[in-house]
Design an enzyme around this catalytic site. Structure first.
Site, PDB file in Angstrom:
ATOM      1  CB  CYS A  52      23.686  41.266  43.278  1.00 44.71           C
ATOM      2  SG  CYS A  52      24.268  39.924  42.374  1.00 44.71           S
TER       3      CYS A  52
ATOM      4  CB  CYS B 117      32.301  35.961  60.981  1.00 42.74           C
ATOM      5  SG  CYS B 117      30.810  34.963  60.278  1.00 42.74           S
TER       6      CYS B 117
ATOM      7  CE1 TYR C  22      20.917  36.105  32.833  1.00 41.50           C
ATOM      8  CE2 TYR C  22      20.079  38.289  32.386  1.00 41.50           C
ATOM      9  CZ  TYR C  22      21.087  37.218  32.254  1.00 41.50           C
ATOM     10  OH  TYR C  22      21.915  37.376  31.202  1.00 41.50           O
TER      11      TYR C  22
END
Length: 469
Positions: free
Chosen positions: A426, A79, A329
């Site tokens: 991130c 997955c 952002y």
């Protein structure tokens, strides 16, 4: 014999590499292998051979290393949703810490800066408030099915997650442990309903079919539950029949949306959307603030960890009552609003129209009067005219996408010489790249990783910058 594509090799995995792959060496050449852990002895097949490295597919674990555990989910090794479920959570955190440190030292050149200990997640499973399931006409076959002598049909109404690196094959999942269990139950009911009613899955190669995506949002602090069905065509009667069936089976559902993406674009965001049932959004909390979240709006995927992340940002920002803060952002304004109680004014800048609409509505819902939101591309909007209008920033928060900040924005920050910057990322590799440039003007004082995404290699990182004197 020289290593070639197609060779089967035996390999000792020495370390965890970026993107969750294990890394070992053969004759000094680095070989990257997914679904492995340091200490494993494995058999693998070389899938790609380059001058300086090779990539291989795991065939068999010959001897398990000390970090390997049995995955919770039957789909873990195939997955794309989980890349590290076969590694204990304790060691996942260690590998992520090492990853951030490597990026800061090697890419950022900040070799004297020590990365703070990672802030872990209390709930390493069932933590996501949003799951986006893909739909396709072909399912991913397991290795056991591939090895069978008889033909195995891969055509079906498949709902699940993409197999890693394959846009055309869907892992037709039978369980998932990333979101509240009701998410999988809704997905399975949806799949069976579509099969029973002969609904065609979308075929991305031929651009035909009907169902494209199923997206489920479940609020953490409220009972709100959204089902967002993304289709290739607009068929109100069919969607209303599906909505009726879903509501009868799952009365917990509070809103149902239909996004219609009748283009070739693979995005799950429709060219237009219709509210089929309920208010068209869910409401969740971060700290003391409520946020309305539309189907296509960005919201931090792990709500309780977002609170941990935002507390780090607030601490690093060191806001005083007369300060003007800019939040680049800003998305739907969650962090902008979260910081508003400490500052004179907070200005959020964001490109997406739906996010700005949500941000303004969220400020209104929370009775926040000292925030303003500007729509536009950061490199075009964040200009001297804007800072003249709203005031020079005392502290600037930047939380760019995975690609990091545009070079023009980095140059603008170097020119502005804001006293303090808090960089949220991130992707620690692109953050390290930007920090290397900003280090000419700013002292990088702290770097704090926050684990928002257990079972994956992803990690949020916050950096504290102060203007050099």
């Amino acid at each position: 014999m020289a290593l070639k594509k197609g060779n089967d090799i035996k390999l000792k995995i020495d370390d965890a590499a970026y993107k969750g792959k294990g890394i070992g060496k053969i004759d000094g050449l680095a070989v990257f292998v997914p679904n492995t852990a340091p200490g494993d002895r494995i058999k693998a097949r070389v899938m790609k051979k380059k001058k300086n490295y090779a990539e291989a597919k795991l065939l068999e674990v010959l001897e398990e290393g000390p970090y390997r555990i049995d995955p919770k989910c039957q789909h873990a090794k195939n997955c794309g949703g989980c890349s590290w479920q076969h590694v204990s959570y304790k060691h996942q955190k260690e590998f992520k810490q090492d990853q951030v440190r490597d990026h800061i030292h090697r890419i950022g050149g900040l070799t004297d800066l020590e990365v703070s200990p990672i802030i872990s997640c209390d709930n390493p499973f069932y933590y996501r408030n949003k799951m986006e399931y893909s739909i396709g006409h072909k399912r991913w076959l397991s290795q056991e099915e591939v090895n069978r002598d008889e033909y195995v049909d891969d055509r079906c109404f498949a709902v699940g997650l993409h197999a890693p690196g394959r846009f055309d094959k869907i892992l037709n999942i039978r369980e998932c442990h990333l979101q509240d269990p009701i998410s999988y139950k809704i997905m399975d009911f949806f799949r069976q309903w579509c099969i029973k009613n002969d609904i065609a899955p979308f075929n991305r190669i031929e651009n035909k079919g009907f169902m494209r995506n199923l997206i489920i949002r479940k609020a953490f602090y409220t009972d709100d539950l959204m089902v967002n069905v993304v289709t290739y065509q607009d068929d109100q009667g069919l969607i209303e029949a599906l909505a009726k069936a879903l509501r009868e089976e799952f009365p917990e559902i509070t809103t149902i949306i239909n996004n219609v993406n009748d283009t070739k674009s693979p995005t799950s965001e429709g060219r237009y959307e219709k509210v089929i049932y309920g208010p068209g959004y869910i409401t969740d909390k971060i700290g003391d603030y409520h946020f309305n979240i539309d189907a296509n709006a960005f919201f931090q995927t792990n709500t309780p960890q977002a609170e941990q992340l935002y507390e780090v940002v607030k601490q690093f920002a060191d806001i005083e009552a007369d300060n003007i803060i800019y939040d680049l952002y800003c998305g739907v304004g969650t962090l902008t609003i979260y910081l508003s109680d400490k500052a004179q004014k907070v200005v959020g800048i964001e490109l997406e129209e739906v996010a700005i609409k949500n941000a303004r509505r969220n400020a209104e819902v929370n009775n926040i009067a000292n925030v303003s939101f500007i729509k536009g591309d950061m490199k075009d909007v964040f200009t001297e005219a804007v800072t003249n209008k709203f005031g020079a920033p005392d502290c600037l928060i930047t939380d760019p996408p995975r690609a990091g900040m545009h070079p023009d924005v980095v140059d603008r920050l170097k020119e502005l010489k804001v006293p303090r910057i808090v960089y949220v990322s991130c992707n620690s590799s692109t953050m390290a790249r930007d920090l290397q440039k900003l280090n000419e003007v700013y002292e990088i004082q702290e770097v704090q990783p926050v684990d928002m995404f257990p079972q994956t290699y992803h990690i949020e990182t916050v950096a504290k910058l102060a203007l050099r004197k």
